[in-house]
Structure formats: C-alpha cells, structure tokens
Design a protein around this motif. Structure first.
Motif, PDB file in Angstrom:
ATOM      1  N   PRO A 124       0.796  -1.233   0.000  1.00 12.88           N
ATOM      2  CA  PRO A 124       0.000   0.000   0.000  1.00 12.88           C
ATOM      3  C   PRO A 124       0.826   1.281   0.000  1.00 12.88           C
ATOM      4  N   ALA A 125       1.837   1.356   0.872  1.00  9.62           N
ATOM      5  CA  ALA A 125       2.655   2.574   0.921  1.00  9.62           C
ATOM      6  C   ALA A 125       3.391   2.790  -0.386  1.00  9.62           C
ATOM      7  N   ALA A 126       3.855   1.702  -0.986  1.00 10.01           N
ATOM      8  CA  ALA A 126       4.588   1.815  -2.241  1.00 10.01           C
ATOM      9  C   ALA A 126       3.682   2.223  -3.390  1.00 10.01           C
ATOM     10  N   ILE A 127       2.386   1.932  -3.290  1.00 11.81           N
ATOM     11  CA  ILE A 127       1.437   2.319  -4.335  1.00 11.81           C
ATOM     12  C   ILE A 127       0.936   3.738  -4.111  1.00 11.81           C
ATOM     13  N   ALA A 128       0.565   4.073  -2.871  1.00 10.83           N
ATOM     14  CA  ALA A 128      -0.043   5.375  -2.581  1.00 10.83           C
ATOM     15  C   ALA A 128       0.960   6.519  -2.647  1.00 10.83           C
ATOM     16  N   ALA A 129       2.179   6.287  -2.168  1.00  6.97           N
ATOM     17  CA  ALA A 129       3.164   7.366  -2.101  1.00  6.97           C
ATOM     18  C   ALA A 129       3.475   7.988  -3.458  1.00  6.97           C
ATOM     19  N   PRO A 130       3.719   7.202  -4.514  1.00 11.48           N
ATOM     20  CA  PRO A 130       3.999   7.827  -5.805  1.00 11.48           C
ATOM     21  C   PRO A 130       2.840   8.655  -6.343  1.00 11.48           C
ATOM     22  N   ILE A 131       1.607   8.232  -6.057  1.00 15.90           N
ATOM     23  CA  ILE A 131       0.453   9.000  -6.510  1.00 15.90           C
ATOM     24  C   ILE A 131       0.442  10.371  -5.845  1.00 15.90           C
ATOM     25  N   LEU A 132       0.685  10.409  -4.548  1.00 14.63           N
ATOM     26  CA  LEU A 132       0.697  11.684  -3.830  1.00 14.63           C
ATOM     27  C   LEU A 132       1.835  12.579  -4.302  1.00 14.63           C
ATOM     28  N   VAL A 133       2.998  11.999  -4.541  1.00 12.80           N
ATOM     29  CA  VAL A 133       4.124  12.788  -5.051  1.00 12.80           C
ATOM     30  C   VAL A 133       3.785  13.333  -6.439  1.00 12.80           C
ATOM     31  N   GLY A 134       3.093  12.520  -7.238  1.00  5.12           N
ATOM     32  CA  GLY A 134       2.674  12.972  -8.554  1.00  5.12           C
ATOM     33  C   GLY A 134       1.722  14.155  -8.496  1.00  5.12           C
ATOM     34  N   LEU A 135       1.017  14.307  -7.385  1.00  5.54           N
ATOM     35  CA  LEU A 135       0.124  15.448  -7.193  1.00  5.54           C
ATOM     36  C   LEU A 135       0.866  16.706  -6.746  1.00  5.54           C
ATOM     37  N   GLY A 136       2.127  16.575  -6.387  1.00  2.00           N
ATOM     38  CA  GLY A 136       2.921  17.742  -6.030  1.00  2.00           C
ATOM     39  C   GLY A 136       3.352  17.827  -4.587  1.00  2.00           C
ATOM     40  N   TYR A 137       3.154  16.763  -3.807  1.00  2.00           N
ATOM     41  CA  TYR A 137       3.543  16.790  -2.408  1.00  2.00           C
ATOM     42  C   TYR A 137       5.004  16.367  -2.248  1.00  2.00           C
ATOM     43  N   PRO A 138       5.701  16.884  -1.228  1.00  2.00           N
ATOM     44  CA  PRO A 138       7.127  16.569  -1.042  1.00  2.00           C
ATOM     45  C   PRO A 138       7.332  15.103  -0.676  1.00  2.00           C
ATOM     46  N   PRO A 139       8.258  14.432  -1.351  1.00  2.00           N
ATOM     47  CA  PRO A 139       8.437  12.980  -1.177  1.00  2.00           C
ATOM     48  C   PRO A 139       8.740  12.534   0.241  1.00  2.00           C
ATOM     49  N   LEU A 140       9.620  13.245   0.945  1.00  2.27           N
ATOM     50  CA  LEU A 140      10.004  12.811   2.283  1.00  2.27           C
ATOM     51  C   LEU A 140       8.801  12.787   3.214  1.00  2.27           C
ATOM     52  N   ASN A 150      -0.486   3.480   7.015  1.00 11.36           N
ATOM     53  CA  ASN A 150      -0.601   2.046   6.750  1.00 11.36           C
ATOM     54  C   ASN A 150      -0.208   1.232   7.980  1.00 11.36           C
ATOM     55  N   SER A 151      -0.988   1.395   9.029  1.00  2.00           N
ATOM     56  CA  SER A 151      -0.763   0.641  10.258  1.00  2.00           C
ATOM     57  C   SER A 151      -2.063   0.011  10.751  1.00  2.00           C
ATOM     58  N   VAL A 152      -3.139   0.773  10.766  1.00  2.00           N
ATOM     59  CA  VAL A 152      -4.416   0.272  11.287  1.00  2.00           C
ATOM     60  C   VAL A 152      -4.900  -0.990  10.576  1.00  2.00           C
ATOM     61  N   PRO A 153      -4.860  -1.051   9.242  1.00  2.00           N
ATOM     62  CA  PRO A 153      -5.426  -2.237   8.580  1.00  2.00           C
ATOM     63  C   PRO A 153      -4.522  -3.459   8.573  1.00  2.00           C
ATOM     64  N   VAL A 154      -3.281  -3.330   9.023  1.00  3.57           N
ATOM     65  CA  VAL A 154      -2.282  -4.376   8.802  1.00  3.57           C
ATOM     66  C   VAL A 154      -2.616  -5.689   9.512  1.00  3.57           C
ATOM     67  N   SER A 155      -3.296  -5.648  10.637  1.00  6.57           N
ATOM     68  CA  SER A 155      -3.645  -6.892  11.338  1.00  6.57           C
ATOM     69  C   SER A 155      -4.498  -7.810  10.472  1.00  6.57           C
ATOM     70  N   PHE A 156      -5.166  -7.229   9.461  1.00  9.41           N
ATOM     71  CA  PHE A 156      -5.995  -8.021   8.560  1.00  9.41           C
ATOM     72  C   PHE A 156      -5.544  -7.842   7.115  1.00  9.41           C
ATOM     73  N   GLY A 157      -4.269  -7.526   6.940  1.00 10.04           N
ATOM     74  CA  GLY A 157      -3.729  -7.369   5.601  1.00 10.04           C
ATOM     75  C   GLY A 157      -3.624  -8.700   4.876  1.00 10.04           C
ATOM     76  N   ALA A 158      -3.556  -8.623   3.534  1.00  9.18           N
ATOM     77  CA  ALA A 158      -3.424  -9.836   2.700  1.00  9.18           C
ATOM     78  C   ALA A 158      -4.478 -10.870   3.072  1.00  9.18           C
ATOM     79  N   VAL A 159      -5.720 -10.427   3.123  1.00  7.47           N
ATOM     80  CA  VAL A 159      -6.869 -11.273   3.455  1.00  7.47           C
ATOM     81  C   VAL A 159      -6.674 -11.941   4.814  1.00  7.47           C
ATOM     82  N   GLY A 160      -6.227 -11.168   5.786  1.00  9.67           N
ATOM     83  CA  GLY A 160      -6.131 -11.631   7.166  1.00  9.67           C
ATOM     84  C   GLY A 160      -4.926 -12.483   7.496  1.00  9.67           C
ATOM     85  N   THR A 161      -3.899 -12.483   6.627  1.00 10.04           N
ATOM     86  CA  THR A 161      -2.744 -13.360   6.837  1.00 10.04           C
ATOM     87  C   THR A 161      -2.069 -13.193   8.202  1.00 10.04           C
TER      88      THR A 161
END
Length: 553
Positions: A124-140, A150-161
């Motif tokens: 998720p972070a690797a997908i969302a971050a480039p989109i936001l940078v593409g909108l003009g936000y600073p990468p760091l 990307n912390s709250v959903p992780v307990s049930f990430g990858a279909v609950g793995t």
C-alpha cells in the motif's frame, strides 16, 4: 539459569544485529540466527537431531505460504503498473478533488486501506506514495505519511494473513482466532481515530486539520466502523471490505465537500518536489492514452474498467472464494485424497483433488505440514488475474516475462528472510514446556506480572521492526505472548490481540517498508530521518493500545 540465558540470547542477538548502526539485513540475520538456535538446542538443550531436522524441514515448507502470497502480490501490482492501469487510476483519483485534505484522506488513507486488505506486505505505501508525489507533495513527508497511515489495517492485511497464519502455530480454534481478531480491531478502531491526525500533520498545519476535522473524522469512521463490525464475524475481510466502503464514502464526502473548509485548495507552488524524487513516478503518456479517451464517456468508462481490472478482479475473486455458502471455498480447500506418495524417510506425502499438499510424519516425528495451493491468495487470484489483465490489454502475454523477472528479483531477499524466520520460530518452540519460548514466557511473566498488558504491543512492534512483517512478528512472538499470558493469569486472547496490534503499528518503523518507500520515491539516504519521524507516532500508538488493553480488554 544457563538454559534461560540461552533462550533469550538468539532473540536479543537478532534485535542487536538488525538495529545496530551498521544493521545486518533480515535476509542474512534471520537464517544466521536460525542456525545458531539449532546449535543451541542441540548442544545445550539436548534435543535430538531427528526432531531438530524435522523442525527445519517443517519451517522451510511452511514458509512457502507467505512467500507465495508476497510474490503473487508483487506480480499483481507490477502488472497493474505495466499495463498502464496505475497511471489511469492516479489520473482518476486526481480529478476527485484538488483540496489537500481530500487527496490525503482518499489516496493516503482509504485507498491503501483497501490495498492492504487485498495484498499487504508493504504494497500500500509503495502504491499510494507515488500517486501523492505525482500530485505535487514533497516525497520525504509523503513517505512518512504513508508509513503512519498504513498501520491500522495491517492486522488483517493480505486477506487476514497476520491473524490466521501469524497465529497458526499456537493451536487456536477458529473461534479463538476470531476473538483475537475482533479485539485487535477494537483497539485499532479506537486509536485509529487519532493516529492518522499525526500523519496528516506531516503535510498540513494543525489549523488546517482543525478546520477540516469533521471531514477527516467522517472519513475515518466510515472505514473504522465497518472494520470493527466485520471483524466480529470474520478475520479475512475486515480491512478489504472496510477499505472499499471507506474509499467510496471518502470520495463522496470529498465530491460534496462535506465537513471541509471551502478556501483550502491545493497550491502546487507550496510544495517543492525534486527531479530525483519524481523521476520514477512519471507515467507513460502512451499508457494513459490507451485508456483515457475524453471525447467518449462510454469508451472512457470501459477503459477505466479495463485499467483497474487487476484490483477489482482480485477483490471480486477473493470475496467469492471466501464466502462458504457460494461453494467455491469448499472446492478450493477440499482434502479428498487424489494421490499418496510415500517419500521414504522424509514422511508421507499426499495431494488432494484441490491441490492441497500434505506431508505427515516428517522424519518419523509428529511434525506435519499442509499447504492449500489454490486457496492462499497467490496463484489464485493474484497470478491468474494478472495474466487475464495482460491478455485484456495486448491480446498476448508479451509483458509477462518482464513482470515475472521483476517479481523474482524482488523476492530473493524476502524468501531467504522468511526461510530463516519460519525455521527460527519452529526451533524456538521445540521442546514443549521446556522450549526456549516457554522459558522466556515464564521469565517475563515473573518480571512484569499484571502490567504486561502495557508492554505487549511494544513486543509486537519490535517483531515487525526487525522482521519486516506483522505476520512474522506474530509467528515469532505469538507463542511468547501466549506463554506470558498463561503464566501471569492474563487473558491470552487480549494479549495476543495486543501482539497483533503491535505487529501492525510496527510497520511504521519497519526498515524493509522504509527502504521500499524510499526506493519508489527516489529518496537517497533518508531512511534514518524517516525512522526518527515515525518512531514517535509508533510509540504513542503502542502506549494507547496498551492502555486500552487495560481498560477495555
């Protein structure tokens, strides 16, 4: 005393190797520590070589599950990029709203929430971050926001793995895993109303956050409420379904500007984006042209549907295959024997009609292994949907070779790390009541007593920090947490839920995720800076989780 010291030694050494100034990579440290643990159990604990070797084989085979899931997820999202789908999705999301708070909540919160539920493993972070940078936000700052969000959903990430596989070694029943999942969702649901505000602070002022607080909280609640409700009945779909609901609600809220300040539009000049950080995020004009035809709305809708097929096709298959009443789940998990193949001293190998693999009586011991080839999210749906997407785009599979090559390259280090992790976990649990895990649990229980509830999330976070995965954290420390709970007469479901929460929030400081995001955004030598910025939100999250554990669990 010697056995107790040697029980702690591999864990402490692993933490040291992965946190020291010149840290040892997980794909090196974990196999080395696994080998060291093997020697310790053989020489100091006097475990039989037969049992130790069976445990090693079992660990190697068990690691195939997360390896195939991670590989399938990488293959899927590389396909999404190669077919131009990612470029189209970015373009569509950009058109929803030009207000920073709306873009950050849609692309930084709800969208990755959905992706985490489907694939997880840092995607998720690797997908969302480039989109936001593409909108003009600073990468760091984008990198920091993406990691915190990307912390709250992780307990049930990858279909609950992290839940169903992460605690698979503890011998828990389905209802017990469900209870752990619900309690972890309850903690996430409460703390999740606050932590995203710290992420937004990376790019927005507190004044701006306050002015748009109604919109922000509505977006959070629209995701977290279904997240908690679904977790009451299922531990595979909370993040996936809640992410989809939250994304639709957040987009609708943004379009109608509900709860948002009216005078806060995006000012691209307010952000400075370096050429290096955006070079990797320029999408091919040819790729977008394949799908976007502004003059014809129906054609544009068709092409948008085709572009997003890897996502919606995967989600659709996962939902259908996880609902028992539809019959596909039973078909994919049938253990009706097809062929039995004795493999000599190694054990008894069998394959079912649904390609469920079994190896029993490994080296004549009680160790056994089972692998649901078609049910774990890898070949189906990740690889299958990806191939359909490639065919839909070009009527051939000419992009298959490059996607496969990229996936294999990316999987080299995670594969070694997971081999080491699963062997290490299995060895640490060898010996029953006298296993290293049990001895550690007894010792920690005596030290902490009833106060362990406060510390449980930190142990989970530590596991994610050095292993790079909430699943591995649960595999590594789940047995220790369970042992501590039983020794201290604490509720084991609550402690394991806090372990799960800790494993999820540890993604904020996970070295692997930080390196991945920096690589995607072209940030050089920024890992230390990001880690310092995400450490405080991680600490706050873990502390609040521990307090909630005392109050409501």
């Amino acid at each position: 005393m010697l056995e107790l010291s040697l029980s702690f030694f591999p864990v402490l050494l692993l933490i040291y190797l992965m946190t020291k100034k010149q840290a040892v990579a997980s794909h090196i440290a974990l196999p080395v520590i696994a080998a060291l643990t093997y020697v310790i159990l053989w020489l100091a604990f006097s475990e039989s070589l037969l049992l130790l070797n069976a445990t090693v084989v079992h660990g190697l085979l068990k690691s195939l599950t997360p390896i195939l899931i991670i590989g399938g997820a990488i293959f899927l999202f590389k396909t999404l990029e190669a077919t131009g789908g990612l470029a189209v999705i970015k373009a569509e999301l950009n058109q929803v709203s030009d207000k920073p708070v709306a873009q950050l909540m849609i692309i930084g919160w709800a969208f990755p929430f959905l992706i985490e539920g489907a694939s997880g493993f840092g995607t998720p972070a690797a997908i969302a971050a480039p989109i936001l940078v593409g909108l003009g936000y600073p990468p760091l700052k984008v990198a920091i926001l993406a990691l915190i969000m990307n912390s709250v959903p992780v307990s049930f990430g990858a279909v609950g793995t992290p839940t169903w596989f992460g605690f698979s070694a503890l011998g828990l029943s389905h209802s017990e895993q469900l209870e752990i999942g619900f309690r972890s969702a309850l903690v996430h649901g409460v703390v999740g109303l606050l932590i995203p505000l710290l992420a937004l602070k990376q790019l927005l002022s507190w004044q701006s956050i306050r002015r748009n607080l109604v919109f922000i909280q509505l977006s959070l609640v629209s995701t977290l409420l279904p997240y908690v409700i679904i977790a009451r009945f299922n531990f595979e779909f909370p993040a996936l379904v809640a992410g989809a609901i939250g994304l639709l609600c957040t987009v609708s809220l943004a379009k109608h500007q509900i709860g948002m300040a009216n005078d806060e539009n995006l000012d691209p000049s307010a952000y400075s984006v370096s050429d290096d950080s955006t070079a990797a995020n320029h999408d091919s004009a040819e790729q977008q042209a394949k799908y976007l035809i502004p003059a014809a709305t129906k054609i544009r809708l068709y092409n948008l549907t085709r572009a997003a097929f890897p996502i919606w096709g995967t989600l659709l298959f996962l939902v259908i295959s996880r609902i028992p009443d539809l019959g596909l789940k039973a078909l994919l998990t049938s253990t009706a024997p097809l062929v039995a193949l004795p493999v000599g001293y190694l054990g008894d190998f069998a394959v079912s009609q649904s390609l469920v693999l079994n190896l029993n009586n490994i080296f004549g011991t009680a160790e056994s292994w089972q692998h649901n080839t078609l049910y774990i999210p890898s070949i189906l749906p990740f690889i299958f949907i990806s191939l359909l997407a490639l065919l839909w785009q070009d009527k051939n599979l000419k992009g298959f070779a490059s996607v496969l090559s990229f996936t294999c390259t990316r999987m080299k280090r995670p594969t070694l790390a997971l081999f080491g992790a699963l062997i290490f976990v299995g060895l640490m649990m060898t010996g029953g009541a006298n296993s290293p895990v049990s001895l550690m649990g007894q010792s920690l229980a005596q030290i902490s007593g009833d106060s362990w509830t406060l510390f449980a999330p930190f142990l989970g976070a530590l596991g994610s920090f050095f292993s790079g995965s909430a699943t591995i954290s649960n595999l590594t420390f789940g047995a220790i947490q369970q042992s501590i709970a039983l020794e201290s007469s604490l509720d084991q479901y609550s402690i394991l839920a806090l372990q799960s929460v800790g494993g999820a929030l540890g993604n904020m400081v996970c070295i692997n995720n930080i390196v991945a995001v920096c690589s995607v955004l072209g940030l050089n030598n920024s890992e230390g800076s990001i880690l310092r910025k995400t450490a405080l939100p991680m600490f706050i999250y873990a502390l609040l989780a521990g307090l909630l554990g005392l109050l409501i669990l």
